[in-house]
Enzyme design. Sequence first.
Site, short mmCIF file in Angstrom:
data_model
loop_
_atom_site.label_atom_id
_atom_site.label_comp_id
_atom_site.label_asym_id
_atom_site.label_seq_id
_atom_site.Cartn_x
_atom_site.Cartn_y
_atom_site.Cartn_z
N GLY A 58 0.78 -1.23 0.00
CA GLY A 58 0.00 0.00 0.00
C GLY A 58 0.81 1.29 0.00
CG ASP A 113 -1.67 2.28 2.59
OD1 ASP A 113 -1.62 1.99 3.82
OD2 ASP A 113 -2.13 1.51 1.74
CG ASP A 116 -9.27 1.21 8.75
OD1 ASP A 116 -10.06 2.15 8.79
OD2 ASP A 116 -9.63 0.03 8.60
CE LYS A 144 -10.16 4.10 6.38
NZ LYS A 144 -11.00 3.20 5.54
CG PHE A 165 -12.63 0.68 1.26
CD1 PHE A 165 -11.99 0.01 2.28
CD2 PHE A 165 -12.21 0.47 -0.05
CE1 PHE A 165 -10.94 -0.87 2.02
CE2 PHE A 165 -11.16 -0.41 -0.32
CZ PHE A 165 -10.54 -1.08 0.72
CG ASP A 172 -5.46 -3.19 -2.25
OD1 ASP A 172 -5.11 -2.68 -1.17
OD2 ASP A 172 -5.86 -4.36 -2.34
NE ARG A 178 -1.68 -2.90 -4.21
CZ ARG A 178 -1.98 -2.96 -2.91
NH1 ARG A 178 -2.04 -1.85 -2.19
NH2 ARG A 178 -2.23 -4.11 -2.33
P1 IMP Z 1 -5.36 -1.09 9.98
O1 IMP Z 1 -4.51 -2.24 10.44
O2 IMP Z 1 -6.83 -1.37 10.18
O3 IMP Z 1 -4.96 0.23 10.55
O4 IMP Z 1 -5.25 -1.03 8.44
C1 IMP Z 1 -4.15 -0.57 7.80
C2 IMP Z 1 -4.05 -1.17 6.43
O5 IMP Z 1 -5.33 -1.52 5.89
C3 IMP Z 1 -3.48 -0.14 5.50
O6 IMP Z 1 -2.09 -0.31 5.40
C4 IMP Z 1 -4.20 -0.41 4.19
O7 IMP Z 1 -3.42 -1.31 3.42
C5 IMP Z 1 -5.47 -1.08 4.58
N1 IMP Z 1 -6.62 -0.14 4.53
C6 IMP Z 1 -7.25 0.46 5.56
N2 IMP Z 1 -8.24 1.27 5.14
C7 IMP Z 1 -8.21 1.20 3.80
C8 IMP Z 1 -8.97 1.85 2.76
O8 IMP Z 1 -9.87 2.68 2.97
N3 IMP Z 1 -8.66 1.50 1.48
C9 IMP Z 1 -7.66 0.62 1.16
N4 IMP Z 1 -6.91 0.01 2.09
C10 IMP Z 1 -7.19 0.30 3.40
MG MG Z 2 -1.27 -1.45 3.65
#
Ligand code: IMP
Ligand code: MG
Length: 188
Positions: A58, A113, A116, A144, A165, A172, A178
């Site tokens: 990402g 990237d 979340d 986010k 999203f 992606d 991407r």
């Molecule tokens: P987390 O572990 O939930 O913080 O997610 C982080 C990873 O999830 C990021 O590195 C992204 O690859 C993916 N991700 C989270 N939200 C999105 C989104 O809205 N679109 C695409 N990929 C996302």
């Molecule tokens: Mg990622």
Amino acid sequence: MEYLDPAQVDKRKNTSVSEKLEILIGERDIAQKVKEMAAKISSDYAGRHLSIVFISNGAIIFAADLIRSIEIPLRIDSIRTSSYSGEFSTGNVKIMSQVKLDIKDRNILVVDDIIDTGRTIVQVVAHLSSFAPSDIKTCALLDKPSRREVPFVPDYIGFEIPDLFVVGYGLDLDEYYRNLPHIAVIKT
Ligand code: IMP
Ligand code: MG
């Protein structure tokens, strides 16, 4: 928000099935933000060693642009994680590859990237900490904060976005999109 041309979206995805996309953050706004972040990083780390570890896939586009605007010597490496299936995080983050750089006693900047739930970056920071770097900071283009499941505040952030999203600029949906040059929202 501006709508993307569906033909353009089809071409990028290279399939006949196209989601409806809207541009959330345009190319020029991204480029300007990335330059600002790079300037701040260059001045914060001036005179120190910097090792950047970006989270693949990402962060690949963001990291590529960011490092080219950073004006101090640096080394780069990447780490792979996996947790997403379609739009949904499985919540179970796995470290899929190791860093090859010797990061002991180094200043590490982890680049992703988007933050979340926070699970990926927290897991990566914990993993890298086990190699005894002198310092670890974190940087993401997008955040986010409303989606956080584990407490985490990044050191450098480009844009805070609502719970949407998004795809493009490295992000992606099932590995597609991407290569979009902007950040777009998938309308459901
Ligand atoms: P987390 O572990 O939930 O913080 O997610 C982080 C990873 O999830 C990021 O590195 C992204 O690859 C993916 N991700 C989270 N939200 C999105 C989104 O809205 N679109 C695409 N990929 C996302
Ligand atoms: Mg990622």
